[in-house]
Design a protein around this motif. Structure first.
Motif, PDB file in Angstrom:
ATOM      1  N   ILE A   1       7.812  31.859 -25.191  1.00 59.56           N
ATOM      2  CA  ILE A   1       7.153  31.393 -26.419  1.00 59.56           C
ATOM      3  C   ILE A   1       5.719  31.003 -26.098  1.00 59.56           C
ATOM      4  O   ILE A   1       5.469  30.295 -25.110  1.00 59.56           O
TER       5      ILE A   1
ATOM      6  N   HIS B   1       2.052  21.411 -34.934  1.00 64.11           N
ATOM      7  CA  HIS B   1       1.201  20.496 -34.161  1.00 64.11           C
ATOM      8  C   HIS B   1      -0.175  20.449 -34.821  1.00 64.11           C
ATOM      9  O   HIS B   1      -0.767  21.490 -35.099  1.00 64.11           O
TER      10      HIS B   1
ATOM     11  N   TYR C   1      11.422  23.839 -30.923  1.00 65.07           N
ATOM     12  CA  TYR C   1      10.254  23.875 -30.043  1.00 65.07           C
ATOM     13  C   TYR C   1       9.098  24.629 -30.711  1.00 65.07           C
ATOM     14  O   TYR C   1       7.955  24.178 -30.720  1.00 65.07           O
TER      15      TYR C   1
ATOM     16  N   ARG D   1       9.752  16.614 -31.396  1.00 65.80           N
ATOM     17  CA  ARG D   1       9.408  16.292 -30.007  1.00 65.80           C
ATOM     18  C   ARG D   1      10.391  15.298 -29.390  1.00 65.80           C
ATOM     19  O   ARG D   1      10.318  15.027 -28.198  1.00 65.80           O
ATOM     20  N   LYS D   2      11.291  14.775 -30.207  1.00 65.86           N
ATOM     21  CA  LYS D   2      12.337  13.903 -29.684  1.00 65.86           C
ATOM     22  C   LYS D   2      13.378  14.685 -28.899  1.00 65.86           C
ATOM     23  O   LYS D   2      14.194  14.098 -28.200  1.00 65.86           O
ATOM     24  N   CYS D   3      13.385  16.008 -29.066  1.00 65.43           N
ATOM     25  CA  CYS D   3      14.446  16.841 -28.477  1.00 65.43           C
ATOM     26  C   CYS D   3      14.570  16.581 -26.983  1.00 65.43           C
ATOM     27  O   CYS D   3      13.586  16.589 -26.255  1.00 65.43           O
ATOM     28  N   ILE D   4      15.791  16.351 -26.523  1.00 67.61           N
ATOM     29  CA  ILE D   4      16.030  16.066 -25.112  1.00 67.61           C
ATOM     30  C   ILE D   4      16.578  17.279 -24.357  1.00 67.61           C
ATOM     31  O   ILE D   4      16.992  17.175 -23.213  1.00 67.61           O
ATOM     32  N   GLU D   5      16.575  18.429 -24.994  1.00 70.81           N
ATOM     33  CA  GLU D   5      17.021  19.683 -24.366  1.00 70.81           C
ATOM     34  C   GLU D   5      18.418  19.572 -23.762  1.00 70.81           C
ATOM     35  O   GLU D   5      18.647  19.927 -22.616  1.00 70.81           O
TER      36      GLU D   5
ATOM     37  N   LYS E   1      12.330  29.858 -23.352  1.00 71.63           N
ATOM     38  CA  LYS E   1      11.192  28.989 -23.661  1.00 71.63           C
ATOM     39  C   LYS E   1       9.905  29.538 -23.072  1.00 71.63           C
ATOM     40  O   LYS E   1       8.850  29.479 -23.707  1.00 71.63           O
TER      41      LYS E   1
ATOM     42  N   GLN F   1       6.877  14.527 -34.710  1.00 68.86           N
ATOM     43  CA  GLN F   1       7.569  13.686 -33.722  1.00 68.86           C
ATOM     44  C   GLN F   1       9.075  13.937 -33.719  1.00 68.86           C
ATOM     45  O   GLN F   1       9.719  13.875 -32.683  1.00 68.86           O
TER      46      GLN F   1
ATOM     47  N   PRO G   1       2.385  29.297 -25.504  1.00 65.77           N
ATOM     48  CA  PRO G   1       2.162  27.856 -25.332  1.00 65.77           C
ATOM     49  C   PRO G   1       1.154  27.293 -26.329  1.00 65.77           C
ATOM     50  O   PRO G   1       0.489  28.024 -27.074  1.00 65.77           O
ATOM     51  N   PHE G   2       1.066  25.985 -26.305  1.00 69.41           N
ATOM     52  CA  PHE G   2       0.118  25.224 -27.119  1.00 69.41           C
ATOM     53  C   PHE G   2      -1.316  25.695 -26.871  1.00 69.41           C
ATOM     54  O   PHE G   2      -1.723  25.937 -25.747  1.00 69.41           O
TER      55      PHE G   2
END
Lengths: 603, 262
Positions: free
Chosen positions: B125, B193, B186, B154-158, B122, B151, B127-128
């Protein structure tokens, strides 16, 4: 001498939930080297569980909102025991902290004109909570995590801290171990920020995870810092009650914010029966007005379900005790009824409360779009904690800072929903900033090997007793007792018994033992957590005994009213020279005149 | 994948057997534990009960116990799942319940694996990177529909169950060349976004190894957050990469347009 690895940082942050991450980001931005210790994996801390939203007076939905109203709401909710310096800073700075998250990639739900949407919540006069459905905490921690990993912060995942190291009066580092291999670590650091969260695991029914064992409070206590307001524990009114294995898991206040109503087994909306004086002018007179409020009518007052958490929890408790509860010892929380008001109710519920829908469907077999939930109070949050300076977040020990739930002050006797997420942003940032400043200002201290040896010996002691009592059993006994004796309704006799019980549990904890080796050994970890749980439990009990009144999260059956004699001080606990707990009452500094006026204007 | 726990839990108690992967290093094997289970219990409850009753050293990760933190990933009767969201009354308790750690990551002990590789990937990668603010006060304006689109990601809980089940990682061990479904989700969240201006397509193709994915959808099937990983994240990213690097028309246009500024 003990075998350990040493790491050096200017600032060490212990705890990697919202407050710890925000502190680490700020300290790093100040140009110092930062170490960040997480007890779990990064991004798993309890902040992920926060659902409803983050409170900030941005006035995007109702332009009558301002920092002054937010400040007044926070003080009223805290029954005026709050550190008002913090309450003022918090109300003023929260909007910028929320907008900053957007700059770092957070995506909040939007208003029609494209700004951050805000929702109603208990005790907040206007819609104030920026949110993402009901998973705001996940959005926040992920945003801070994903931004934070690019800021040059060294992250120590799955590390536990067992002692703070001191040089004279000052904290100069910490001692702990990595959970995976059980190897000892010494962190040398000019300043330490505690951001370890709460103490919920001292109770049987709690919304908190295994991590919330009062580590930061206990570390600070042993380092000589003051703990404050430990009697004020928030029992969130709505936790799941059925099935037994999910008892305590949080049901967001957002359900009530979206129109959910509380009913007893007679189908009565009992919250209308008891409106506290402080809120007489702010509550809807009937269900119709309450619904108009939910729908955004600016002339309507809130439904009584959106009163403060302490009050709602007590009302639920009363219904259950009076035999008007649900089949499994809670009451009913009904959001499905909004189908009487709106045509697309199931879609709306799933859209606004997706995690709740999922959680009930999968864990309880309940479809919340068509049937009511069963809910009851659950230990959720501790308002008290490490006593800090309101501006810098430094504790009474130089070099030791605290932010977020582990710190005391902002919330007084009761926290408003949504004020914890804003708390951790506002004061996480401040703690990071001032810890960095402190670290730059002072030379590095000296690490005392004797302290390391004592800490190492203590950490290994459970292995000396391989046939000792199972630490899980001791933990369960403690949780049962605190739930029973120092819970939502308290009496002198119960709490006196709790102190005796704690003495006995201390002996059991000291005799508890563990088999096996140091590598990822949860029994060992649990044995070490016991001492922290005992410290915070004793602090809570002693503070609660001393406060002979009912206020906020602290309710005494033997002193059911607020008392003037108790309205002007905080309860402060410190470790005495004999190693025992000393309690004193500390007067609250008089409120500044302009702030007095702000409160008057918003009565 | 749902635990299909759509029925109300019953109140009865029954004895059940759990066959748990126990040990570390070379010394690992299944070990059987018996414990009483009641209505509504999940696998994680049973593991906790075993810790409290018989095996305090039994290692597992967990935090929220409500499917929100993604810590307690394991393989239950061979299926990758969260232990906290797997109700025992959905399993056949006349047979032993088999609980094993995830297989695509190095084993640490008992049910715990070393998932640090995911954190390393991660970090690589980009960033924003937001566009300039829309309003003079430094804020942005966005449509709810634009927000809604990402969304889901973005729900991903890893929980890394998708990584665990992906055959590129599980069977072919391409950890050095392939980022895995979690990181495609991700990357998709960043790429889609509404405010982001960064370009990650080259990285997706060359570093994240997006091409290795042959869309068998195993990841989607195990996602406890019900993210449609393959259809909504991976396939659109593949299309973008194809448009950017392989489409002859785009290639031609690119010759005449300045590179995307970051």
């Amino acid at each position: 001498m003990s075998d350990y690895q040493t790491h050096e940082h200017d600032v060490l942050v212990i705890g990697a939930g919202g407050a710890g991450l925000r502190a680490a980001i700020e300290a790093s931005a100040a140009g110092v080297s930062v170490g960040l210790i997480c007890k779990s994996l990064l991004g798993k801390a309890h902040t992920v569980m926060a659902e409803g939203g983050v409170a900030a007076a941005m006035a995007n939905v109702d332009d009558r909102d301002s920092w002054k109203v937010h400040f007044s709401d926070t003080m009223r909710g805290g029954q005026y025991l709050n550190n008002w310096v913090m309450a003022e800073i918090h109300a003023k700075e929260a909007p910028d902290r929320v907008r900053e998250l957007e700059k770092w990639g957070a995506l909040f739900d939007r208003t029609k004109d494209g700004r951050i949407l805000q929702r109603n919540f208990g005790g907040h006069r206007y819609p104030r909570l920026a949110h993402v459905g009901d998973r705001t905490g996940l959005e926040m921690i992920r945003t801070l995590q994903d931004y934070g990993i690019h800021q040059g912060i060294t992250v120590y995942m799955e590390h536990t801290t067992t002692a703070l190291l001191k040089d004279g009066e000052r904290v100069v580092g910490a001692f702990g171990y990595d959970r995976e291999r059980g190897r000892f670590r010494v962190f040398k650091s000019n300043a330490v920020v505690l951001a370890t969260g709460g103490i919920g695991r001292a109770y049987k029914i709690t919304s908190n995870s295994w991590e919330y064992t009062g580590d930061g409070q206990a570390l600070a206590y042993y380092a000589g810092a003051d703990l404050m307001d430990m009697e004020f524990i928030q029992f969130h009114p709505t936790g799941m009650v059925w099935p037994p294995s999910v008892r305590g898991i949080l049901v967001t206040e957002g359900v009530r914010g979206e129109g959910g109503r509380l009913l007893n087994n007679k189908g009565e909306r009992f919250m209308f029966n008891d409106i506290p004086d402080l809120y007489k002018n702010q509550v809807a007179k009937d269900a119709e007005e309450g619904w108009r409020y939910v729908e955004g009518d600016k002339n309507a007052n809130r439904p009584p379900e959106l009163l403060t958490r302490d009050h709602v929890a007590r009302c639920i408790n009363r219904e259950v005790k009076a035999g008007r509860g649900s089949p499994h010892g809670g009451v009913f929380l009904d959001i499905a009824w909004i189908k009487e008001k709106v045509s697309n109710a199931p879609e709306r519920i799933k859209k606004k409360l997706p995690s709740m829908y999922h959680q009930f469907k999968e864990l309880a077999g309940v479809d919340i779009t068509s049937e009511p939930m069963e809910v009851g109070p659950t230990t959720h949050y501790v308002m008290g904690g490490v006593r800090v300076d309101g501006v810098t977040q430094m504790s009474s020990v130089p070099g030791l800072f605290a932010a977020g739930e582990v710190a005391a002050g902002l919330h007084g006797a009761n926290r408003l929903g949504g004020n914890s997420l804003s708390d951790l942003l506002v004061f996480g940032k401040r703690a990071g900033e001032h810890a960095a400043e402190f670290a730059k200002k002072y030379e590095a201290g000296t690490i005392d090997n004797a302290q390391i040896d004592v800490a190492a010996k203590k950490a290994l002691s459970p292995f000396d007793r391989p046939t000792g009592e199972n630490p899980y059993v001791v933990q369960h006994s403690l949780q049962e007792m605190m739930q029973d004796k120092v819970g939502i309704v308290r009496t002198e006799a119960d709490m006196a018994a709790a102190l005796d019980g704690l003495s006995a549990l201390k002996k059991r904890a000291a005799a508890a033992g563990i088999d096996g080796n140091r590598e990822y050994n949860p029994g060992w970890h649990t044995a070490l957590d016991l001492d922290n749980l005992l410290v915070v439990s004793e602090a809570a009990t002693r503070s609660a005994l001393d406060r002979q009144e009912s206020r906020g999260g602290h309710f005494r059956e033997d002193y059911q009213e607020k008392q003037k004699d108790f309205s002007q001080h905080n309860t402060v606990i410190r470790r005495g020279p004999d190693g025992g707990m000393q309690l004193r009452r500390e007067a609250i500094p008089p409120l500044r005149d302009d702030l007095k006026q702000v409160i008057e204007e918003n009565k | 994948m749902s635990t299909s726990g759509n029925t109300s839990p019953s109140s009865g108690t029954q004895r059940a057997m759990f066959r748990v992967w126990k040990g570390q290093g070379e010394q690992v094997s299944f070990k059987d534990y018996h414990t009483d289970v009641t209505g509504g219990m999940v696998v994680l409850d049973a593991i906790h009960q075993i810790q409290a009753e018989t095996e305090p050293t039994l290692a597992c990760r967990w935090n929220c116990k409500a499917g929100k933190c993604g810590s307690c990933s394991a393989e239950i009767n061979g299926k990758p799942r969260l232990m906290c969201m797997t109700r025992l009354d959905t399993l056949d308790l006349s047979m032993p319940v088999i609980v094993e750690p995830m297989k695509s990551f190095p084993h640490v002990k008992d049910l715990v694996t070393d998932v640090s590789w995911n954190y390393e990937v991660k970090k690589r990668i980009k960033p924003f990177k937001p566009r300039k603010p829309d309003a003079p006060d430094g804020t942005w304006r966005m449509e709810q529909s634009d927000v809604d689109r990402v969304q889901e990601f973005r729900k991903c809980i890893e929980c890394f169950l998708c990584q665990n089940v992906c055959h590129v990682l599980r069977d072919h061990h391409k950890h050095d060349e392939f980022a895995g479904p979690r990181h495609f989700v991700y990357t998709a969240a960043l790429e889609m976004h509404p405010l982001d201006t960064e370009d990650r397509l080259g990285h997706l193709k060359d570093e994240e190894g997006l091409g290795y994915c042959n869309i068998t959808k195993c990841c989607t099937k195990v996602c406890p957050e019900h993210i449609t990983i393959t259809d909504n994240a991976i396939i659109p990213l593949k299309e973008r990469v194809v448009d950017e690097f392989y489409d002859p028309l785009t290639k031609l246009f690119k010759m005449f347009r300045p590179a995307k500024s970051g």
